[in-house]
Design a protein around this motif. Structure first.
Motif, PDB file in Angstrom:
ATOM      1  N   LEU A 152       0.832  -1.212   0.000  1.00 48.03           N
ATOM      2  CA  LEU A 152       0.000   0.000   0.000  1.00 48.03           C
ATOM      3  C   LEU A 152       0.870   1.266   0.000  1.00 48.03           C
ATOM      4  O   LEU A 152       0.550   2.251  -0.681  1.00 48.03           O
ATOM      5  CB  LEU A 152      -0.929   0.009   1.225  1.00 48.03           C
ATOM      6  CG  LEU A 152      -2.118  -0.951   1.148  1.00 48.03           C
ATOM      7  CD1 LEU A 152      -2.802  -1.069   2.502  1.00 48.03           C
ATOM      8  CD2 LEU A 152      -3.120  -0.475   0.091  1.00 48.03           C
ATOM      9  N   ILE A 153       1.952   1.231   0.762  1.00 48.75           N
ATOM     10  CA  ILE A 153       2.826   2.406   0.839  1.00 48.75           C
ATOM     11  C   ILE A 153       3.612   2.594  -0.460  1.00 48.75           C
ATOM     12  O   ILE A 153       3.950   3.709  -0.837  1.00 48.75           O
ATOM     13  CB  ILE A 153       3.777   2.273   2.057  1.00 48.75           C
ATOM     14  CG1 ILE A 153       2.986   2.412   3.355  1.00 48.75           C
ATOM     15  CG2 ILE A 153       4.898   3.313   2.007  1.00 48.75           C
ATOM     16  CD1 ILE A 153       3.753   2.008   4.608  1.00 48.75           C
ATOM     17  N   GLY A 154       3.894   1.467  -1.128  1.00 49.04           N
ATOM     18  CA  GLY A 154       4.627   1.575  -2.380  1.00 49.04           C
ATOM     19  C   GLY A 154       6.088   1.183  -2.268  1.00 49.04           C
ATOM     20  O   GLY A 154       6.930   1.695  -3.018  1.00 49.04           O
ATOM     21  N   ALA A 155       6.404   0.273  -1.331  1.00 49.98           N
ATOM     22  CA  ALA A 155       7.752  -0.309  -1.322  1.00 49.98           C
ATOM     23  C   ALA A 155       7.950  -1.007  -2.672  1.00 49.98           C
ATOM     24  O   ALA A 155       7.002  -1.591  -3.212  1.00 49.98           O
ATOM     25  CB  ALA A 155       7.887  -1.299  -0.175  1.00 49.98           C
ATOM     26  N   ASP A 156       9.149  -0.938  -3.219  1.00 56.08           N
ATOM     27  CA  ASP A 156       9.392  -1.549  -4.532  1.00 56.08           C
ATOM     28  C   ASP A 156       9.455  -3.067  -4.432  1.00 56.08           C
ATOM     29  O   ASP A 156       9.072  -3.774  -5.363  1.00 56.08           O
ATOM     30  CB  ASP A 156      10.714  -1.021  -5.108  1.00 56.08           C
ATOM     31  CG  ASP A 156      10.691   0.485  -5.262  1.00 56.08           C
ATOM     32  OD1 ASP A 156      10.050   0.966  -6.202  1.00 56.08           O
ATOM     33  OD2 ASP A 156      11.289   1.184  -4.415  1.00 56.08           O
ATOM     34  N   VAL A 157       9.978  -3.547  -3.297  1.00 58.02           N
ATOM     35  CA  VAL A 157      10.234  -4.974  -3.121  1.00 58.02           C
ATOM     36  C   VAL A 157       9.925  -5.334  -1.668  1.00 58.02           C
ATOM     37  O   VAL A 157      10.138  -4.512  -0.774  1.00 58.02           O
ATOM     38  CB  VAL A 157      11.740  -5.297  -3.356  1.00 58.02           C
ATOM     39  CG1 VAL A 157      11.967  -6.802  -3.442  1.00 58.02           C
ATOM     40  CG2 VAL A 157      12.316  -4.588  -4.563  1.00 58.02           C
ATOM     41  N   ILE A 158       9.453  -6.553  -1.442  1.00 50.92           N
ATOM     42  CA  ILE A 158       9.460  -7.084  -0.063  1.00 50.92           C
ATOM     43  C   ILE A 158      10.342  -8.318  -0.094  1.00 50.92           C
ATOM     44  O   ILE A 158      10.401  -9.035  -1.094  1.00 50.92           O
ATOM     45  CB  ILE A 158       8.064  -7.454   0.484  1.00 50.92           C
ATOM     46  CG1 ILE A 158       7.334  -8.470  -0.401  1.00 50.92           C
ATOM     47  CG2 ILE A 158       7.233  -6.222   0.720  1.00 50.92           C
ATOM     48  CD1 ILE A 158       7.338  -9.870   0.108  1.00 50.92           C
ATOM     49  N   THR A 159      11.069  -8.541   1.000  1.00 51.17           N
ATOM     50  CA  THR A 159      11.740  -9.833   1.143  1.00 51.17           C
ATOM     51  C   THR A 159      11.196 -10.494   2.389  1.00 51.17           C
ATOM     52  O   THR A 159      11.129  -9.884   3.464  1.00 51.17           O
ATOM     53  CB  THR A 159      13.276  -9.714   1.171  1.00 51.17           C
ATOM     54  OG1 THR A 159      13.813 -11.051   1.111  1.00 51.17           O
ATOM     55  CG2 THR A 159      13.818  -8.992   2.400  1.00 51.17           C
ATOM     56  N   ALA A 160      10.762 -11.730   2.236  1.00 50.73           N
ATOM     57  CA  ALA A 160      10.100 -12.429   3.336  1.00 50.73           C
ATOM     58  C   ALA A 160      10.499 -13.895   3.331  1.00 50.73           C
ATOM     59  O   ALA A 160      10.821 -14.461   2.275  1.00 50.73           O
ATOM     60  CB  ALA A 160       8.585 -12.297   3.192  1.00 50.73           C
ATOM     61  N   PRO A 161      10.457 -14.524   4.512  1.00 52.96           N
ATOM     62  CA  PRO A 161      10.742 -15.958   4.573  1.00 52.96           C
ATOM     63  C   PRO A 161       9.703 -16.725   3.754  1.00 52.96           C
ATOM     64  O   PRO A 161       8.566 -16.258   3.601  1.00 52.96           O
ATOM     65  CB  PRO A 161      10.601 -16.291   6.066  1.00 52.96           C
ATOM     66  CG  PRO A 161      10.608 -14.988   6.785  1.00 52.96           C
ATOM     67  CD  PRO A 161      10.124 -13.949   5.826  1.00 52.96           C
ATOM     68  N   PRO A 162      10.066 -17.931   3.280  1.00 57.81           N
ATOM     69  CA  PRO A 162       9.109 -18.737   2.497  1.00 57.81           C
ATOM     70  C   PRO A 162       7.784 -18.930   3.229  1.00 57.81           C
ATOM     71  O   PRO A 162       6.725 -18.895   2.600  1.00 57.81           O
ATOM     72  CB  PRO A 162       9.840 -20.070   2.310  1.00 57.81           C
ATOM     73  CG  PRO A 162      11.287 -19.743   2.436  1.00 57.81           C
ATOM     74  CD  PRO A 162      11.382 -18.587   3.379  1.00 57.81           C
TER      75      PRO A 162
END
Ligand code: E4P
Length: 217
Positions: A176-186
């Motif tokens: 929603l904020i517009g981060a370009d990428v998220i990195t998250a655990p599987p």
């Protein structure tokens, strides 16, 4: 928004990549420890699975050694993003390596001012750690919003890589904020598919279907 998977577990990366869910990978020394693998060997294997950026982190603390480690990591494959900590040595390394045309991910970012410095040093990615801010009763999402505003105000091209993501809500808020990428655990990426009403609805459909006595195949 791009999805990076935050792990050095090649089986988990392969599984998500086969579904088209992986735009890149992030690793760190703790994740390398967890994998039980040699950093150079496992990073090379990951780069062979995923087309997008694969972050591999330096461990030296002074700039000269960091730069040497970064160059060695970057030799592993063309899609390596050298990950450096947000220290003066890390910023110097970022400037040198980005001037050489290498991707750099500046990690362990906890303030908007740090993100501003990383952008000025030519970072490809800035990694604000949302979960670790939440851990100390600050709102990690405020930081993502502040960085988005600052980067947009001045046209910085550094991509905001929302990191230390622990919940599905972190993913929604980052998008929603517009981060370009998220990195998250599987596990977090997989849990994005879950909703109790989906489970409840499917259960009702299966019960009614059984009552029809029909089969599709
Ligand atoms: C990102 O690049 C980091 O590896 C990671 O997101 C850290 O997450 P954690 O705070 O859950 O360890």
């Amino acid at each position: 928004m791009k999805f990076f998977v935050d792990t050095a577990d090649v089986d988990a990366i392969r599984e998500l990549n086969d579904l088209g869910m992986v735009d890149g990978v992030t690793t760190n020394p703790s994740l390398i420890l967890k994998s039980g693998r040699d950093i150079l060997e496992v990073t090379k294997e990951i780069c062979g699975i995923v087309d997008g950026p694969v972050s591999a982190e330096v461990v030296a603390l002074d700039a000269d050694a960091m730069i040497a480690e970064g160059r060695k990591l970057a030799e592993i494959a063309d899609n390596i993003a050298v990950k450096v900590p947000l220290t003066w040595a890390g910023l110097k390394t970022c400037k040198v390596l980005s001037d050489e045309g290498r991707m750099v991910n500046v990690t362990l970012c906890f303030s908007a001012n740090q993100a501003l410095l990383a952008a000025k040093a030519g970072a490809t990615f800035i990694s604000p750690f949302i979960g670790r801010l939440d851990d100390i009763n600050l709102d990690g999402m405020d930081l993502i919003q502040d960085i988005r505003t600052i980067y947009d105000n001045f046209g910085f091209e550094t991509q905001i890589l929302a990191a230390s993501i622990r919940t599905v809500n972190h993913v929604t808020q980052s998008a929603l904020i517009g981060a370009d990428v998220i990195t998250a655990p599987p596990s977090v990426i997989k849990s994005l598919a879950s909703h109790p009403l989906t489970d409840k609805g499917l259960d009702a459909f299966m019960k009614d279907w059984a009552k029809t006595g029909q089969s599709i195949l």
